[in-house]
Enzyme design. Structure first.
Site, mmCIF file in Angstrom:
data_model
loop_
_atom_site.group_PDB
_atom_site.id
_atom_site.type_symbol
_atom_site.label_atom_id
_atom_site.label_comp_id
_atom_site.label_asym_id
_atom_site.label_seq_id
_atom_site.Cartn_x
_atom_site.Cartn_y
_atom_site.Cartn_z
ATOM 1 N N TYR A 101 0.849 -1.189 0.000
ATOM 2 C CA TYR A 101 0.000 0.000 0.000
ATOM 3 C C TYR A 101 0.888 1.245 0.000
ATOM 4 O O TYR A 101 0.605 2.219 -0.691
ATOM 5 C CB TYR A 101 -0.925 0.017 1.228
ATOM 6 C CG TYR A 101 -1.912 -1.117 1.249
ATOM 7 C CD1 TYR A 101 -3.084 -1.067 0.511
ATOM 8 C CD2 TYR A 101 -1.677 -2.250 2.030
ATOM 9 C CE1 TYR A 101 -4.000 -2.108 0.542
ATOM 10 C CE2 TYR A 101 -2.581 -3.298 2.063
ATOM 11 C CZ TYR A 101 -3.732 -3.226 1.323
ATOM 12 O OH TYR A 101 -4.637 -4.269 1.342
ATOM 13 N N ASN B 11 -12.806 -1.585 -4.905
ATOM 14 C CA ASN B 11 -12.588 -2.072 -6.262
ATOM 15 C C ASN B 11 -13.810 -2.873 -6.728
ATOM 16 O O ASN B 11 -14.104 -3.925 -6.164
ATOM 17 C CB ASN B 11 -11.329 -2.949 -6.293
ATOM 18 C CG ASN B 11 -11.086 -3.603 -7.626
ATOM 19 O OD1 ASN B 11 -11.708 -3.266 -8.628
ATOM 20 N ND2 ASN B 11 -10.165 -4.549 -7.646
ATOM 21 N N CYS C 29 -6.588 -6.203 -7.110
ATOM 22 C CA CYS C 29 -6.311 -5.598 -5.803
ATOM 23 C C CYS C 29 -5.618 -6.586 -4.869
ATOM 24 O O CYS C 29 -4.956 -6.167 -3.913
ATOM 25 C CB CYS C 29 -7.578 -5.033 -5.184
ATOM 26 S SG CYS C 29 -8.958 -6.178 -5.117
ATOM 27 N N HIS C 30 -5.731 -7.891 -5.146
ATOM 28 C CA HIS C 30 -5.054 -8.886 -4.314
ATOM 29 C C HIS C 30 -3.532 -8.759 -4.388
ATOM 30 O O HIS C 30 -2.831 -9.263 -3.526
ATOM 31 C CB HIS C 30 -5.508 -10.308 -4.675
ATOM 32 C CG HIS C 30 -5.225 -10.694 -6.088
ATOM 33 N ND1 HIS C 30 -6.084 -10.360 -7.128
ATOM 34 C CD2 HIS C 30 -4.202 -11.382 -6.642
ATOM 35 C CE1 HIS C 30 -5.590 -10.842 -8.250
ATOM 36 N NE2 HIS C 30 -4.450 -11.474 -7.992
ATOM 37 N N GLU D 20 -0.792 -17.335 -8.442
ATOM 38 C CA GLU D 20 0.143 -16.588 -9.288
ATOM 39 C C GLU D 20 1.604 -16.882 -8.958
ATOM 40 O O GLU D 20 2.504 -16.309 -9.565
ATOM 41 C CB GLU D 20 -0.135 -15.089 -9.157
ATOM 42 C CG GLU D 20 -1.493 -14.690 -9.703
ATOM 43 C CD GLU D 20 -1.724 -13.190 -9.705
ATOM 44 O OE1 GLU D 20 -0.755 -12.423 -9.521
ATOM 45 O OE2 GLU D 20 -2.882 -12.779 -9.920
#
Length: 157
Positions: free
Chosen positions: A87, A108, A116-117, A145
């Site tokens: 952030y 979002n 946003c993850h 991912e």
């Protein structure tokens, strides 16, 4: 409003379209689906993402929000698959504050597709997530991912 509910590894998701652009992805099902080519393409791309074969979405988007939120959401889309930013990192890049970035993440309207993850707390700490099982879903999307979280921050703060 055209929308399509689909099954995913994270539960049911519903995609919403307006003026040939995706405007929302919500957790859960919505009755009376009205399928369009765009919604079917979004479904195809999400399935490929969940299978690990799609690294970047290519869909027309029109999330609704403030100018600042749209800046944060646009920045999220530049964070590569398998990467994270904090952030604080995003706040510095946008000339803002970490809490403001967190607020934009929480609002979002197109999670997963607008990733946003991929934004985490300082030191890789996992903080809130609005979808499905909250932080557990965020952790699972990052694992999908290939993001390896530090054992120190593997649990939610």
């Amino acid at each position: 409003m055209p929308h399509l509910s689909i099954k995913s590894p994270y539960g049911d998701l519903t995609l919403f379209e307006e003026d040939d652009r995706l405007i929302a992805l919500e957790w859960g099902r919505s009755p009376n689906a009205q399928t369009t080519p765009l919604l079917k393409e979004a479904e195809r791309q999400l399935a490929a993402y969940f299978d690990g074969t799609l690294k970047q979405f290519d869909l027309p988007l029109a999330p609704q929000g403030t100018k600042f939120y749209k800046q944060v959401w646009a920045h999220m889309q530049t964070i590569p698959y398998g990467s994270v930013e904090t952030y604080g990192d995003v706040a510095v890049k946008l000339g803002s504050a970490p809490r403001a970035v967190g607020g934009a993440c929480g609002r979002n309207p197109i999670p997963i597709i607008v990733p946003c993850h991929r934004i985490v707390g300082a030191g890789g700490r996992l903080t809130g997530y609005t979808g499905a099982d909250g932080v557990e879903t965020k952790r699972s999307l990052l694992r999908l991912e290939g993001v390896h979280l530090s054992p120190l921050f593997a649990k939610a703060a």
